[in-house]
Design a protein around this motif. Structure first.
Motif, PDB file in Angstrom:
ATOM      1  N   THR A 126      38.707 139.489 106.595  1.00 39.64           N
ATOM      2  CA  THR A 126      40.009 139.944 106.401  1.00 39.64           C
ATOM      3  C   THR A 126      40.753 138.977 105.751  1.00 39.64           C
ATOM      4  OG1 THR A 126      39.391 141.717 108.417  1.00 39.64           O
ATOM      5  CG2 THR A 126      42.016 141.384 107.497  1.00 39.64           C
ATOM      6  N   ILE A 127      40.601 137.944 106.173  1.00 35.76           N
ATOM      7  CA  ILE A 127      41.831 137.045 105.687  1.00 35.76           C
ATOM      8  C   ILE A 127      41.350 136.613 104.230  1.00 35.76           C
ATOM      9  CG2 ILE A 127      42.492 134.517 106.100  1.00 35.76           C
ATOM     10  CD1 ILE A 127      42.112 134.743 109.098  1.00 35.76           C
ATOM     11  N   PHE A 128      39.991 136.557 104.194  1.00 39.02           N
ATOM     12  CA  PHE A 128      39.721 135.993 102.645  1.00 39.02           C
ATOM     13  C   PHE A 128      40.075 137.114 101.853  1.00 39.02           C
ATOM     14  CE2 PHE A 128      37.329 132.647 104.353  1.00 39.02           C
ATOM     15  CZ  PHE A 128      37.236 131.795 103.341  1.00 39.02           C
ATOM     16  N   ALA A 129      39.861 138.333 102.275  1.00 41.50           N
ATOM     17  CA  ALA A 129      40.129 139.552 101.423  1.00 41.50           C
ATOM     18  C   ALA A 129      41.665 139.875 100.942  1.00 41.50           C
ATOM     19  CB  ALA A 129      39.670 140.899 101.915  1.00 41.50           C
ATOM     20  N   SER A 130      42.397 139.471 102.134  1.00 42.27           N
ATOM     21  CA  SER A 130      43.787 139.697 101.857  1.00 42.27           C
ATOM     22  C   SER A 130      44.545 138.447 101.327  1.00 42.27           C
ATOM     23  CB  SER A 130      44.403 139.714 103.554  1.00 42.27           C
ATOM     24  OG  SER A 130      43.924 140.699 104.226  1.00 42.27           O
ATOM     25  N   ALA A 131      43.793 137.339 101.413  1.00 47.92           N
ATOM     26  CA  ALA A 131      44.416 135.875 100.628  1.00 47.92           C
ATOM     27  C   ALA A 131      44.132 136.520  99.192  1.00 47.92           C
ATOM     28  CB  ALA A 131      43.912 134.812 101.136  1.00 47.92           C
ATOM     29  N   GLY A 132      43.044 136.881  98.956  1.00 49.57           N
ATOM     30  CA  GLY A 132      42.523 136.968  97.271  1.00 49.57           C
ATOM     31  C   GLY A 132      43.685 138.314  96.813  1.00 49.57           C
ATOM     32  N   GLN A 133      43.848 139.137  97.530  1.00 48.53           N
ATOM     33  CA  GLN A 133      44.827 140.276  97.076  1.00 48.53           C
ATOM     34  C   GLN A 133      46.166 139.751  96.819  1.00 48.53           C
ATOM     35  OE1 GLN A 133      44.279 143.278  99.944  1.00 48.53           O
ATOM     36  NE2 GLN A 133      42.388 143.859  99.282  1.00 48.53           N
ATOM     37  N   VAL A 134      46.567 138.747  97.868  1.00 52.48           N
ATOM     38  CA  VAL A 134      48.091 138.229  97.721  1.00 52.48           C
ATOM     39  C   VAL A 134      48.089 137.414  96.585  1.00 52.48           C
ATOM     40  CG1 VAL A 134      49.501 137.030  99.029  1.00 52.48           C
ATOM     41  CG2 VAL A 134      48.628 138.850  99.951  1.00 52.48           C
ATOM     42  N   VAL A 135      47.210 136.566  96.209  1.00 55.43           N
ATOM     43  CA  VAL A 135      47.161 135.464  95.306  1.00 55.43           C
ATOM     44  C   VAL A 135      46.883 135.974  93.965  1.00 55.43           C
ATOM     45  CG1 VAL A 135      45.910 133.445  94.362  1.00 55.43           C
ATOM     46  CG2 VAL A 135      46.294 133.647  96.772  1.00 55.43           C
ATOM     47  N   THR A 136      46.035 137.032  93.639  1.00 48.56           N
ATOM     48  CA  THR A 136      45.909 137.594  92.367  1.00 48.56           C
ATOM     49  C   THR A 136      46.836 138.492  92.099  1.00 48.56           C
ATOM     50  OG1 THR A 136      44.201 139.344  93.318  1.00 48.56           O
ATOM     51  CG2 THR A 136      43.465 137.018  92.497  1.00 48.56           C
ATOM     52  N   GLY A 137      47.191 139.629  93.020  1.00 47.09           N
ATOM     53  CA  GLY A 137      48.330 140.731  92.675  1.00 47.09           C
ATOM     54  C   GLY A 137      47.817 141.476  91.779  1.00 47.09           C
ATOM     55  N   SER A 138      46.348 141.600  91.795  1.00 48.75           N
ATOM     56  CA  SER A 138      45.533 142.404  90.762  1.00 48.75           C
ATOM     57  C   SER A 138      46.057 144.060  90.945  1.00 48.75           C
ATOM     58  CB  SER A 138      44.193 142.446  90.795  1.00 48.75           C
ATOM     59  OG  SER A 138      43.480 143.084  90.083  1.00 48.75           O
ATOM     60  N   GLN A 139      46.233 144.774  89.969  1.00 47.14           N
ATOM     61  CA  GLN A 139      46.570 146.305  90.161  1.00 47.14           C
ATOM     62  C   GLN A 139      45.466 147.166  90.304  1.00 47.14           C
ATOM     63  OE1 GLN A 139      47.641 144.302  87.488  1.00 47.14           O
ATOM     64  NE2 GLN A 139      49.892 144.318  87.248  1.00 47.14           N
ATOM     65  N   THR A 140      45.723 148.358  90.923  1.00 46.55           N
ATOM     66  CA  THR A 140      44.553 149.262  91.373  1.00 46.55           C
ATOM     67  C   THR A 140      44.435 150.028  89.795  1.00 46.55           C
ATOM     68  OG1 THR A 140      46.277 150.911  92.169  1.00 46.55           O
ATOM     69  CG2 THR A 140      44.977 149.349  93.750  1.00 46.55           C
ATOM     70  N   PRO A 141      43.535 150.659  89.659  1.00 45.05           N
ATOM     71  CA  PRO A 141      43.397 151.719  88.404  1.00 45.05           C
ATOM     72  C   PRO A 141      44.416 152.915  88.572  1.00 45.05           C
ATOM     73  CG  PRO A 141      41.446 151.528  89.514  1.00 45.05           C
ATOM     74  CD  PRO A 141      42.280 150.760  90.382  1.00 45.05           C
ATOM     75  N   HIS A 142      45.088 153.271  89.503  1.00 48.03           N
ATOM     76  CA  HIS A 142      46.384 154.010  89.419  1.00 48.03           C
ATOM     77  C   HIS A 142      47.560 153.499  89.472  1.00 48.03           C
ATOM     78  CE1 HIS A 142      45.756 153.420  93.644  1.00 48.03           C
ATOM     79  NE2 HIS A 142      46.749 153.486  93.903  1.00 48.03           N
ATOM     80  N   PHE A 143      47.690 152.218  89.167  1.00 44.99           N
ATOM     81  CA  PHE A 143      48.918 151.513  89.282  1.00 44.99           C
ATOM     82  C   PHE A 143      50.080 152.065  88.633  1.00 44.99           C
ATOM     83  CE2 PHE A 143      51.848 147.939  87.684  1.00 44.99           C
ATOM     84  CZ  PHE A 143      52.207 147.704  88.925  1.00 44.99           C
TER      85      PHE A 143
END
Length: 310
Positions: A126-143
């Motif tokens: 959970t920490i690794f996945a959340s850290a990757g999401q926070v650092v990259t800020g990559s958008q979803t296909p429906h952004f």
């Protein structure tokens, strides 16, 4: 020795508690703000329709979290109970906790060891996945369906869609939904599903002994891997994640599972009881010597008879 074991257990509990606390801050607080990544006007990769809240998904978070918690726990409990009651040598194994009076049952010790490591890995994933999401800020296909940018005010009409928007106030949609739509890489659901499936499959492969058919164990392993794969497919089909997000989640969860099984629980090996240490040399002399009765052998009697005849 007892104090050393207690100190190791205390450190493990502290590390596990710290991991849980860090995962909580990533998941439910704004301690770590999401990186605001820009986007191109009318980008088709982020213009898919909004699929609705996560609870409306065919693989909602409640179902995913329940499966990744319940399935490995049940498999490990069943496997350890079967090994304990079907293998007599497993019931004779004991671990001294304090002095020579308190013993720790091998069944309980293995369950705590395997499930404790699994819980630690679950929060670590959970920490690794959340850290990757926070650092990259990559958008979803429906952004863009959530962001609802004002293309006219941003000047997208004049640039024919090639303008890269980095304005923090470009989105006019719900701020909570926009923030959630910026957490796509890697997919957390895919990472947790892959971690649970990989950990359980390795446990089944290395520990369980299924008799009767050679295909029983491969069938069980494939049955455990299928839900994780389906979670990734659903995430992509509902426009909640890209394929790259799902694959990154699979790699993250699988790598953490392989590391913990290989390096922490030593491929689920049963640690045998240490052998009784040899008696020190200085104490050997103090051991009383017992005189045993001397018994003559038949060879001795035969040799004595030949000497008399000679």
């Amino acid at each position: 020795m007892a104090y050393e074991r207690a100190w190791v257990s205390m450190r493990s509990l502290v590390i596990l508690a710290g991991t849980v606390l860090l995962a909580y801050h990533f998941e439910y607080t704004d301690t770590f703000p999401v990186h605001l990544q820009g986007f191109f006007c009318y980008d088709s990769a982020y213009a898919k329709p909004y699929p609705g809240p996560e609870d409306a998904s065919r693989a909602p978070p409640v179902l995913v979290y329940s499966l990744v918690t319940a399935v490995p726990t049940v498999m490990i409990l069943v496997g350890e109970l079967a090994a304990f009651f079907l293998q007599p040598e497993a019931r004779q194994e004991k671990t001294i906790i304090s002095g020579r009076c308190c013993y720790f049952n091998s069944l309980l010790r293995h369950i705590i060891r395997f499930l404790g490591t699994y819980s630690f890995g679950l929060f670590t994933t959970t920490i690794f996945a959340s850290a990757g999401q926070v650092v990259t800020g990559s958008q979803t296909p429906h952004f863009l369906s959530i962001c609802r940018p004002n293309y006219t005010a941003l000047g997208c009409q004049l640039s024919s869609g090639t303008l890269y928007i980095t304005d923090k106030v470009a989105c006019t949609g719900n701020p909570a939904l926009v923030a959630a739509a910026r957490k796509a890489f890697p997919s957390k659901d895919a990472a947790l599903s892959a971690y649970a499936a990989a950990y359980t499959v390795m446990y089944v492969t290395l520990v369980l002994r299924l008799k009767g058919s050679r295909l029983a164990k491969p069938f069980l392993c494939l049955a455990l891997l299928c839900p994780a794969f389906l979670v990734g497919v659903v995430r992509v089909a509902e426009y909640r994640n890209h394929w790259s997000d799902v694959l990154a989640g699979f790699l993250t969860g699988g790598a953490i599972a392989v590391f913990l099984v290989t390096c922490v629980v030593n491929s689920f090996q049963r640690v045998p009881r240490p052998a009784q240490p040899p008696l020190p040399v200085e104490n050997v002399a103090s051991v009383p010597v017992v005189d045993l009765p001397c018994v003559e052998s038949s060879l001795d009697k035969l040799s004595m008879a030949q000497q008399l005849d000679a």
